[in-house]
Design a protein around this motif. Structure first.
Motif, PDB file in Angstrom:
ATOM      1  N   VAL A   1      -0.687  -8.553  -5.168  1.00 41.44           N
ATOM      2  CA  VAL A   1      -1.163  -7.273  -5.698  1.00 41.44           C
ATOM      3  C   VAL A   1      -0.003  -6.575  -6.386  1.00 41.44           C
ATOM      4  CG1 VAL A   1      -2.033  -4.991  -5.095  1.00 41.44           C
ATOM      5  CG2 VAL A   1      -2.963  -7.017  -3.961  1.00 41.44           C
ATOM      6  N   GLN A   2      -0.280  -5.996  -7.523  1.00 41.07           N
ATOM      7  CA  GLN A   2       0.732  -5.218  -8.254  1.00 41.07           C
ATOM      8  C   GLN A   2       0.199  -3.856  -8.588  1.00 41.07           C
ATOM      9  OE1 GLN A   2       1.901  -7.602 -11.733  1.00 41.07           O
ATOM     10  NE2 GLN A   2       3.986  -7.577 -10.936  1.00 41.07           N
ATOM     11  N   LEU A   3       1.089  -2.869  -8.532  1.00 43.15           N
ATOM     12  CA  LEU A   3       0.793  -1.523  -9.022  1.00 43.15           C
ATOM     13  C   LEU A   3       1.740  -1.245 -10.184  1.00 43.15           C
ATOM     14  CD1 LEU A   3       0.461   0.593  -5.741  1.00 43.15           C
ATOM     15  CD2 LEU A   3      -1.338  -0.528  -7.041  1.00 43.15           C
TER      16      LEU A   3
ATOM     17  N   ILE B   1      -7.754  -8.082  -5.011  1.00 43.66           N
ATOM     18  CA  ILE B   1      -8.150  -6.820  -4.389  1.00 43.66           C
ATOM     19  C   ILE B   1      -9.583  -6.912  -3.893  1.00 43.66           C
ATOM     20  CG2 ILE B   1      -8.539  -4.365  -4.767  1.00 43.66           C
ATOM     21  CD1 ILE B   1      -6.322  -4.509  -6.925  1.00 43.66           C
ATOM     22  N   PHE B   2      -9.754  -6.668  -2.598  1.00 39.62           N
ATOM     23  CA  PHE B   2     -11.105  -6.615  -2.034  1.00 39.62           C
ATOM     24  C   PHE B   2     -11.644  -5.192  -2.177  1.00 39.62           C
ATOM     25  CE2 PHE B   2     -14.533  -8.091   0.539  1.00 39.62           C
ATOM     26  CZ  PHE B   2     -14.870  -7.070   1.399  1.00 39.62           C
ATOM     27  N   SER B   3     -10.829  -4.216  -1.796  1.00 35.31           N
ATOM     28  CA  SER B   3     -11.174  -2.812  -1.969  1.00 35.31           C
ATOM     29  C   SER B   3      -9.905  -1.973  -1.854  1.00 35.31           C
ATOM     30  CB  SER B   3     -12.207  -2.344  -0.942  1.00 35.31           C
ATOM     31  OG  SER B   3     -11.669  -2.415   0.366  1.00 35.31           O
TER      32      SER B   3
ATOM     33  N   ARG C   1      -2.909  -3.207   3.575  1.00 34.34           N
ATOM     34  CA  ARG C   1      -1.541  -2.704   3.685  1.00 34.34           C
ATOM     35  C   ARG C   1      -1.247  -1.810   2.508  1.00 34.34           C
ATOM     36  NH1 ARG C   1       2.841  -6.597   0.975  1.00 34.34           N
ATOM     37  NH2 ARG C   1       3.450  -4.520   0.311  1.00 34.34           N
ATOM     38  N   ALA C   2      -0.133  -1.082   2.599  1.00 33.11           N
ATOM     39  CA  ALA C   2       0.280  -0.189   1.531  1.00 33.11           C
ATOM     40  C   ALA C   2       1.123  -0.928   0.494  1.00 33.11           C
ATOM     41  CB  ALA C   2       1.093   0.965   2.108  1.00 33.11           C
ATOM     42  N   TYR C   3       0.864  -0.609  -0.750  1.00 30.68           N
ATOM     43  CA  TYR C   3       1.625  -1.158  -1.867  1.00 30.68           C
ATOM     44  C   TYR C   3       2.228  -0.012  -2.668  1.00 30.68           C
ATOM     45  CZ  TYR C   3      -0.663  -5.637  -0.993  1.00 30.68           C
ATOM     46  OH  TYR C   3      -1.098  -6.796  -0.409  1.00 30.68           O
ATOM     47  N   TRP C   4       3.379  -0.304  -3.297  1.00 34.24           N
ATOM     48  CA  TRP C   4       4.077   0.685  -4.101  1.00 34.24           C
ATOM     49  C   TRP C   4       4.271   0.170  -5.527  1.00 34.24           C
ATOM     50  CZ3 TRP C   4       5.396   5.493  -2.407  1.00 34.24           C
ATOM     51  CH2 TRP C   4       5.378   5.706  -1.027  1.00 34.24           C
ATOM     52  N   GLY C   5       4.246   1.099  -6.459  1.00 34.63           N
ATOM     53  CA  GLY C   5       4.610   0.793  -7.824  1.00 34.63           C
ATOM     54  C   GLY C   5       6.120   0.833  -7.998  1.00 34.63           C
ATOM     55  N   GLN C   6       6.569   0.545  -9.210  1.00 40.63           N
ATOM     56  CA  GLN C   6       8.008   0.459  -9.468  1.00 40.63           C
ATOM     57  C   GLN C   6       8.616   1.820  -9.791  1.00 40.63           C
ATOM     58  OE1 GLN C   6       5.685  -0.096 -11.680  1.00 40.63           O
ATOM     59  NE2 GLN C   6       6.384   0.825 -13.598  1.00 40.63           N
ATOM     60  N   GLY C   7       7.799   2.808 -10.051  1.00 35.61           N
ATOM     61  CA  GLY C   7       8.288   4.147 -10.350  1.00 35.61           C
ATOM     62  C   GLY C   7       8.337   4.426 -11.836  1.00 35.61           C
TER      63      GLY C   7
ATOM     64  N   ALA D   1      -0.813   2.806  -2.835  1.00 34.45           N
ATOM     65  CA  ALA D   1      -2.228   2.544  -2.567  1.00 34.45           C
ATOM     66  C   ALA D   1      -2.367   1.685  -1.323  1.00 34.45           C
ATOM     67  CB  ALA D   1      -2.869   1.848  -3.761  1.00 34.45           C
ATOM     68  N   ASP D   2      -3.355   2.026  -0.529  1.00 33.24           N
ATOM     69  CA  ASP D   2      -3.700   1.228   0.648  1.00 33.24           C
ATOM     70  C   ASP D   2      -4.798   0.255   0.215  1.00 33.24           C
ATOM     71  OD1 ASP D   2      -5.522   1.607   3.655  1.00 33.24           O
ATOM     72  OD2 ASP D   2      -3.680   0.478   3.400  1.00 33.24           O
ATOM     73  N   ILE D   3      -4.412  -1.007   0.087  1.00 38.29           N
ATOM     74  CA  ILE D   3      -5.300  -1.995  -0.530  1.00 38.29           C
ATOM     75  C   ILE D   3      -5.711  -3.064   0.472  1.00 38.29           C
ATOM     76  CG2 ILE D   3      -5.432  -3.801  -2.303  1.00 38.29           C
ATOM     77  CD1 ILE D   3      -3.641  -2.049  -4.044  1.00 38.29           C
ATOM     78  N   ARG D   4      -7.005  -3.309   0.457  1.00 44.86           N
ATOM     79  CA  ARG D   4      -7.562  -4.356   1.321  1.00 44.86           C
ATOM     80  C   ARG D   4      -7.694  -5.625   0.479  1.00 44.86           C
ATOM     81  NH1 ARG D   4      -9.737  -3.662   6.155  1.00 44.86           N
ATOM     82  NH2 ARG D   4      -9.763  -1.393   5.852  1.00 44.86           N
TER      83      ARG D   4
END
Length: 120
Positions: free
Chosen positions: A2-4, A28-30, A107-113, A97-100
């Motif tokens: 997953v990427q943000l 991404i499921f949801s 779990r939580a994912y972060w972008g690069q800023g 984002a909290d991604i299922r």
């Protein structure tokens, strides 16, 4: 995987506006809650605001009335509309984002800023 990916950061004058975007991609499921944080050098990352899967929003006191968070679930994207910007809003803004990825796993994912700079 997953990427943000965030976009929209820029240099703007005080009183101006910017719109940040963050698109999630991959397996991404949801997506549950999504949000924005910001960080300046030497300080801890702080919450700007969040939007739940039900659309309910919550904001830091410092941005209430000026910033608006929204999401487009069809595009897996969260937005941050920032109005009446102040020099103290200058920071690197991070998407979270909290991604299922499976129905039993999230779990939580972060972008690069993305850098937002507000000049006085």
């Amino acid at each position: 995987q997953v990427q943000l990916v965030e976009s929209g950061g820029d240099l703007v004058q005080a009183g101006g506006s910017l719109r940040l975007s963050c698109a999630a991609s991959g397996s991404i499921f949801s997506i549950n809650a999504m949000g924005w944080y910001r960080q300046t050098p030497g300080k801890q990352r702080e919450l700007v605001g969040t939007v739940g899967a039900d659309g309910r929003t919550d904001y830091a006191e410092s941005v209430k009335g000026r910033f608006t968070i929204s999401r487009d679930d069809a595009k897996n994207t969260v937005y941050l509309q920032m109005n009446s910007l102040k020099p103290e809003d200058t920071a690197v803004y991070y998407c979270n984002a909290d991604i299922r990825t499976r129905w039993w796993e999230s779990r939580a994912y972060w972008g690069q800023g993305t850098q937002v700079t507000v000049s006085s």
